[in-house]
Scaffold this motif. Structure first.
Motif, PDB file in Angstrom:
ATOM      1  N   PHE A  89       0.826  -1.210   0.000  1.00 44.72           N
ATOM      2  CA  PHE A  89       0.000   0.000   0.000  1.00 44.72           C
ATOM      3  C   PHE A  89       0.856   1.254   0.000  1.00 44.72           C
ATOM      4  O   PHE A  89       0.526   2.247  -0.620  1.00 44.72           O
ATOM      5  CB  PHE A  89      -0.942  -0.001   1.211  1.00 44.72           C
ATOM      6  N   PHE A  90       1.950   1.166   0.719  1.00 46.73           N
ATOM      7  CA  PHE A  90       2.838   2.327   0.816  1.00 46.73           C
ATOM      8  C   PHE A  90       3.389   2.715  -0.556  1.00 46.73           C
ATOM      9  O   PHE A  90       3.637   3.894  -0.809  1.00 46.73           O
ATOM     10  CB  PHE A  90       3.977   2.014   1.796  1.00 46.73           C
ATOM     11  N   SER A  96       1.878   2.842  -3.271  1.00 50.74           N
ATOM     12  CA  SER A  96       0.940   3.751  -3.931  1.00 50.74           C
ATOM     13  C   SER A  96       0.555   4.901  -3.001  1.00 50.74           C
ATOM     14  O   SER A  96      -0.408   5.608  -3.232  1.00 50.74           O
ATOM     15  CB  SER A  96      -0.284   2.977  -4.412  1.00 50.74           C
ATOM     16  N   ARG A  97       1.328   5.057  -1.933  1.00 52.02           N
ATOM     17  CA  ARG A  97       1.195   6.196  -1.011  1.00 52.02           C
ATOM     18  C   ARG A  97      -0.135   6.239  -0.265  1.00 52.02           C
ATOM     19  O   ARG A  97      -0.585   7.297   0.135  1.00 52.02           O
ATOM     20  CB  ARG A  97       1.368   7.540  -1.763  1.00 52.02           C
ATOM     21  N   ASN A  98      -0.782   5.086  -0.122  1.00 50.33           N
ATOM     22  CA  ASN A  98      -2.041   5.183   0.611  1.00 50.33           C
ATOM     23  C   ASN A  98      -2.140   4.220   1.786  1.00 50.33           C
ATOM     24  O   ASN A  98      -3.205   3.734   2.100  1.00 50.33           O
ATOM     25  CB  ASN A  98      -3.237   5.020  -0.332  1.00 50.33           C
ATOM     26  N   CYS A  99      -1.031   3.929   2.429  1.00 49.03           N
ATOM     27  CA  CYS A  99      -1.125   3.109   3.638  1.00 49.03           C
ATOM     28  C   CYS A  99      -1.377   4.034   4.813  1.00 49.03           C
ATOM     29  O   CYS A  99      -0.530   4.845   5.166  1.00 49.03           O
ATOM     30  CB  CYS A  99       0.142   2.291   3.877  1.00 49.03           C
ATOM     31  N   THR A 100      -2.568   3.917   5.383  1.00 49.94           N
ATOM     32  CA  THR A 100      -2.935   4.822   6.476  1.00 49.94           C
ATOM     33  C   THR A 100      -2.848   4.125   7.824  1.00 49.94           C
ATOM     34  O   THR A 100      -3.208   4.682   8.848  1.00 49.94           O
ATOM     35  CB  THR A 100      -4.366   5.348   6.268  1.00 49.94           C
ATOM     36  N   ASN A 101      -2.374   2.883   7.798  1.00 48.29           N
ATOM     37  CA  ASN A 101      -2.306   2.106   9.031  1.00 48.29           C
ATOM     38  C   ASN A 101      -1.061   2.480   9.842  1.00 48.29           C
ATOM     39  O   ASN A 101       0.063   2.179   9.439  1.00 48.29           O
ATOM     40  CB  ASN A 101      -2.274   0.620   8.669  1.00 48.29           C
ATOM     41  N   CYS A 150       1.062  -0.556  10.851  1.00 48.33           N
ATOM     42  CA  CYS A 150       1.359  -1.493   9.760  1.00 48.33           C
ATOM     43  C   CYS A 150       2.638  -2.272  10.078  1.00 48.33           C
ATOM     44  O   CYS A 150       3.658  -1.684  10.419  1.00 48.33           O
ATOM     45  CB  CYS A 150       1.523  -0.690   8.468  1.00 48.33           C
ATOM     46  N   HIS A 166       7.671   0.402   5.511  1.00 43.55           N
ATOM     47  CA  HIS A 166       7.323   1.522   4.633  1.00 43.55           C
ATOM     48  C   HIS A 166       8.577   1.964   3.889  1.00 43.55           C
ATOM     49  O   HIS A 166       9.231   2.929   4.251  1.00 43.55           O
ATOM     50  CB  HIS A 166       6.660   2.652   5.438  1.00 43.55           C
ATOM     51  N   HIS A 190      -3.807  -6.323   6.294  1.00 43.85           N
ATOM     52  CA  HIS A 190      -3.139  -5.184   6.888  1.00 43.85           C
ATOM     53  C   HIS A 190      -3.471  -4.832   8.321  1.00 43.85           C
ATOM     54  O   HIS A 190      -3.102  -3.763   8.797  1.00 43.85           O
ATOM     55  CB  HIS A 190      -3.307  -3.957   5.989  1.00 43.85           C
TER      56      HIS A 190
END
Ligand SMILES: [Zn+2]
Ligand SMILES: [Zn+2]
Ligand SMILES: [Zn+2]
Ligand SMILES: [Zn+2]
Ligand SMILES: [Zn+2]
Length: 342
Positions: free
Chosen positions: A216-217, A219-224, A227, A231, A292
């Protein structure tokens, strides 16, 4: 193999090599002779060719060349199988792995990377090469050995221990550090990130060195915030980091330019896997994002191996241990055969 057997083997190889060189020269001479002959010369039939005094030499040279090519390829394949956990080094459009504490460059590619031209004999390889400021000389296998080997006294981590958290060798000369251990597969796979296995020796502390990269990171959208994945920014076309995939640990962490996933690097690079169905790494070109739900403390990303007090102690006492290191380090690759972590 005893010392004298080794010498005999080497002598035999040298003799073979000389014989081949001689027949190649004779063949070259013969070719020049033919080229000088007038174009009107009668065509020689296959039968007449057999009576050509050079014929036998040519046949022998071809047979010998085929034998040596086979030996070269066998050796390259053996290196590929032996060193799946070492990242490749590109020199003169060929790939090598650095082994024997940097004193040997073992050949792992059978073709030139720029032209895709297959190696056909040892003669395709330069006699010497320079890498990292050191001069290396070609061996009869196609590997290169450092001219005046200077072994670094840097401590080497035990690969058994790194891959599993345990090492059964009581006299193991390599470093066993609890901060240098692969991440527990349960932490990676279980939704609750909890390992229920009693006495599990794997690491349960995800870090930039032992956690797979977060898809996810990329695509720059890991909000966890918790996690467990690393990253770490990666180029889309980055190759799989062999150290990470096979050892479960990469000393470069987020600074590594290669991709940190448990995917088979051989399949990616060679188009086949020497371990076949016994390979424990994923045989697929694309990895699905993992689940995730996570428990990670982000501070772990900044933990470095040097911080560990045990390691500092080992480094202080390194002067006493350096002798063992010198004599046994060359066994590293033999002793630490491929062991899969997950
Ligand atoms: Zn060990
Ligand atoms: Zn565990
Ligand atoms: Zn993430
Ligand atoms: Zn890496
Ligand atoms: Zn594989």
């Amino acid at each position: 193999m005893s010392e004298s057997e080794k010498l005999e083997e080497r002598l035999r190889l040298l003799e073979n090599d000389l014989r081949l060189q001689k027949s190649r020269l004779v063949e070259k001479l013969a070719r020049k002779h033919v080229q000088k002959a007038p174009k009107t010369a009668p065509k020689r039939t296959a039968n007449a060719l057999k009576h050509d005094p050079d014929f036998a030499i040519k046949v022998r040279a071809l047979t010998q060349a085929a034998k040596l090519k086979k030996r070269l390829y066998k050796h390259i394949y053996a290196n590929q199988v032996k060193f799946p956990y070492k990242n490749r080094i590109r020199i003169n459009n060929l790939e090598f792995v650095s082994t024997n504490k940097g004193a040997t460059l073992a050949l792992v590619s059978s073709k030139f990377l720029d032209s895709n031209k297959q190696l056909t004999s040892l003669d395709d390889l330069k006699t010497t090469l320079t890498y990292n400021g050191h001069r290396y000389i070609k061996t009869l296998d196609g590997d290169y050995i450092m001219q005046n080997p200077q072994y670094s006294d840097e401590k080497q981590f035990c690969l058994y221990y790194t891959r599993s958290g345990t090492c059964s060798n009581k006299n193991c000369p390599f470093v066993h550090s609890p901060t240098h251990v692969a991440l527990c597969p349960n932490v990676i796979q279980n939704k609750d990130r909890i390992c229920k296995k009693p006495n599990c020796q794997f690491s349960h502390t995800p870090s930039q060195y032992n956690a797979p990269s977060c898809k996810f990171f990329q695509s720059r959208n890991c909000t966890n915030e918790n996690c467990v994945f690393s990253h770490k920014s990666e180029n889309k076309d980055a190759r799989i980091c062999r150290e990470f995939a096979v050892n479960g640990y990469c000393d470069k962490g987020r600074a590594c330019e290669l991709a940190h996933y448990f995917e088979c690097p051989d399949l990616q690079e060679l188009g086949f896997c020497p371990r076949g169905s016994s390979c424990k790494l994923a045989h697929k070109t694309k990895v699905q994002p993992m689940n995730h739900k996570a428990i990670r403390n982000i501070d772990n990303d900044n933990v470095t191996q040097k911080d560990h007090p045990l390691l500092a102690a080992i480094q202080e006492s390194s002067s006493e241990e350096s002798d063992i290191e010198q004599t046994q380090t060359s066994d590293l690759d033999m002793n630490h055969d491929y062991v899969q972590i997950a």
